[in-house]
Design an enzyme around this catalytic site. Structure first.
Site, mmCIF file in Angstrom:
data_model
loop_
_atom_site.group_PDB
_atom_site.id
_atom_site.type_symbol
_atom_site.label_atom_id
_atom_site.label_comp_id
_atom_site.label_asym_id
_atom_site.label_seq_id
_atom_site.Cartn_x
_atom_site.Cartn_y
_atom_site.Cartn_z
ATOM 1 N N SER A 3 0.853 -1.180 0.000
ATOM 2 C CA SER A 3 0.000 0.000 0.000
ATOM 3 C C SER A 3 0.895 1.237 0.000
ATOM 4 O O SER A 3 1.911 1.270 0.702
ATOM 5 C CB SER A 3 -0.874 -0.019 1.262
ATOM 6 O OG SER A 3 -1.702 1.113 1.293
ATOM 7 N N ALA A 4 0.535 2.230 -0.785
ATOM 8 C CA ALA A 4 1.286 3.493 -0.923
ATOM 9 C C ALA A 4 2.582 3.354 -1.709
ATOM 10 O O ALA A 4 3.386 4.289 -1.756
ATOM 11 C CB ALA A 4 1.568 4.143 0.434
ATOM 12 N N SER A 23 -1.517 2.840 -7.915
ATOM 13 C CA SER A 23 -2.637 3.589 -8.507
ATOM 14 C C SER A 23 -2.134 4.844 -9.219
ATOM 15 O O SER A 23 -2.587 5.169 -10.321
ATOM 16 C CB SER A 23 -3.644 4.000 -7.428
ATOM 17 O OG SER A 23 -4.151 2.852 -6.796
ATOM 18 N N SER A 68 -4.060 -2.485 -10.383
ATOM 19 C CA SER A 68 -3.275 -2.015 -9.232
ATOM 20 C C SER A 68 -3.902 -2.543 -7.947
ATOM 21 O O SER A 68 -4.831 -1.942 -7.414
ATOM 22 C CB SER A 68 -3.172 -0.490 -9.228
ATOM 23 O OG SER A 68 -4.347 0.116 -9.672
HETATM 24 P P1 ADP Z 1 -0.932 2.402 -3.993
HETATM 25 O O1 ADP Z 1 -1.913 2.418 -5.143
HETATM 26 O O2 ADP Z 1 0.252 1.534 -4.264
HETATM 27 O O3 ADP Z 1 -1.562 2.141 -2.655
HETATM 28 P P2 ADP Z 1 -0.912 5.264 -4.287
HETATM 29 O O4 ADP Z 1 -0.626 5.492 -5.751
HETATM 30 O O5 ADP Z 1 -2.338 5.365 -3.834
HETATM 31 O O6 ADP Z 1 -0.273 3.853 -3.878
HETATM 32 O O7 ADP Z 1 -0.063 6.244 -3.393
HETATM 33 C C1 ADP Z 1 1.308 6.511 -3.620
HETATM 34 C C2 ADP Z 1 1.664 7.902 -3.081
HETATM 35 O O8 ADP Z 1 3.067 8.107 -3.253
HETATM 36 C C3 ADP Z 1 0.949 9.000 -3.839
HETATM 37 O O9 ADP Z 1 0.609 10.006 -2.913
HETATM 38 C C4 ADP Z 1 2.037 9.491 -4.817
HETATM 39 O O10 ADP Z 1 1.860 10.836 -5.208
HETATM 40 C C5 ADP Z 1 3.296 9.307 -3.997
HETATM 41 N N1 ADP Z 1 4.533 9.130 -4.789
HETATM 42 C C6 ADP Z 1 5.673 9.826 -4.594
HETATM 43 N N2 ADP Z 1 6.641 9.426 -5.453
HETATM 44 C C7 ADP Z 1 6.123 8.463 -6.210
HETATM 45 C C8 ADP Z 1 6.644 7.657 -7.272
HETATM 46 N N3 ADP Z 1 7.889 7.779 -7.716
HETATM 47 N N4 ADP Z 1 5.824 6.725 -7.835
HETATM 48 C C9 ADP Z 1 4.553 6.584 -7.379
HETATM 49 N N5 ADP Z 1 3.999 7.311 -6.384
HETATM 50 C C10 ADP Z 1 4.773 8.249 -5.791
#
Ligand code: ADP
Length: 209
Positions: A38-39, A43, A107
């Site tokens: 997660s994070a 996405s 995702s």
């Molecule tokens: P997931 O879908 O894996 O849970 P999200 O895309 O919702 O993750 O969240 C990732 C967070 O990290 C977002 O706030 C995004 O803007 C931030 N971020 C910072 N750097 C990056 C990067 N290089 N690639 C992807 N996200 C990033």
């Protein structure tokens, strides 16, 4: 894995071949499966990738963890069994999109290797490309981002002796062993991650008929 309940059913083949569909669309269908904590950025990267593909006249469709849990999978939670069923259904849906000629971009944390491998096997059996990408980040870095405050919640639940079954905190994440690509999103920008994914799709021949 789900059992086949219905009997007396027969697969009905259509007349339009996958090749004909590809010709019409100017691309080949396939599934780009993003897995990671997660994070980690799944996405965010999927949204950016979909946009770039559209600009290039390519048809992609995102299947996103939370979105699918609000609809098709609203009856599933986060036990190992529900997580497996969640991924099984997504795998089937992604395969349908890919069969229709789209680039299905998924995702989902999809933490368990055997669930992801089952989706790969499903695609392999249908001769539909399955491209697994590890959106990789150390858990401490993901925890610093914590855009939805979920790590904080999970740590508090663990400290209170309850737990939350949250991947990376009190539920395991099994990293892929044979992913087609791994992207360290604490080191690679969103734009560069998208470029790497476009390259990968090109390498697998999906961006032409
Ligand atoms: P997931 O879908 O894996 O849970 P999200 O895309 O919702 O993750 O969240 C990732 C967070 O990290 C977002 O706030 C995004 O803007 C931030 N971020 C910072 N750097 C990056 C990067 N290089 N690639 C992807 N996200 C990033």
């Amino acid at each position: 894995m789900a059992e086949q309940k219905a009997t007396n059913i027969t697969w009905h083949e259509g007349n339009v071949t996958r090749e004909e569909r590809a010709k019409g669309l100017g691309q080949k269908g396939g599934t780009l499966w993003m897995t990671g904590l997660s994070a980690s950025g799944k996405s965010t990267i999927a949204v950016a990738l979909e946009q770039v593909l559209l600009q290039r006249g390519k048809h992609a469709y995102r299947l996103d963890g939370d979105n699918i849990r609000m609809g098709l999978n609203k009856n599933l939670g986060f036990t190992a069994e529900d997580r497996a069923e969640n991924i099984r259904r997504i795998g089937e849906v992604a395969k349908l999109f890919a069969d229709a000629g789209m680039i299905a971009v998924t995702s989902f944390i999809s933490p368990y290797r055997k669930d992801r491998d089952a989706v790969r096997a499903l695609h392999d059996a249908a001769k539909i490309p399955f491209i697994e990408v590890h959106i990789d980040i150390p858990v401490e870095e993901a925890e610093k981002r914590d855009p939805k405050g979920l790590y904080k919640k999970a740590r508090a639940a663990v400290a209170a002796g309850k737990g939350m079954g949250f991947t990376g905190v009190d539920d395991p994440y099994e990293a892929p062993e044979k992913a087609e690509l791994a992207i360290r999103t604490d080191k690679v920008s969103i734009a560069d991650a998208v470029l790497q994914l476009i390259d990968l799709l090109e390498k697998h021949g999906l961006l032409k008929a």
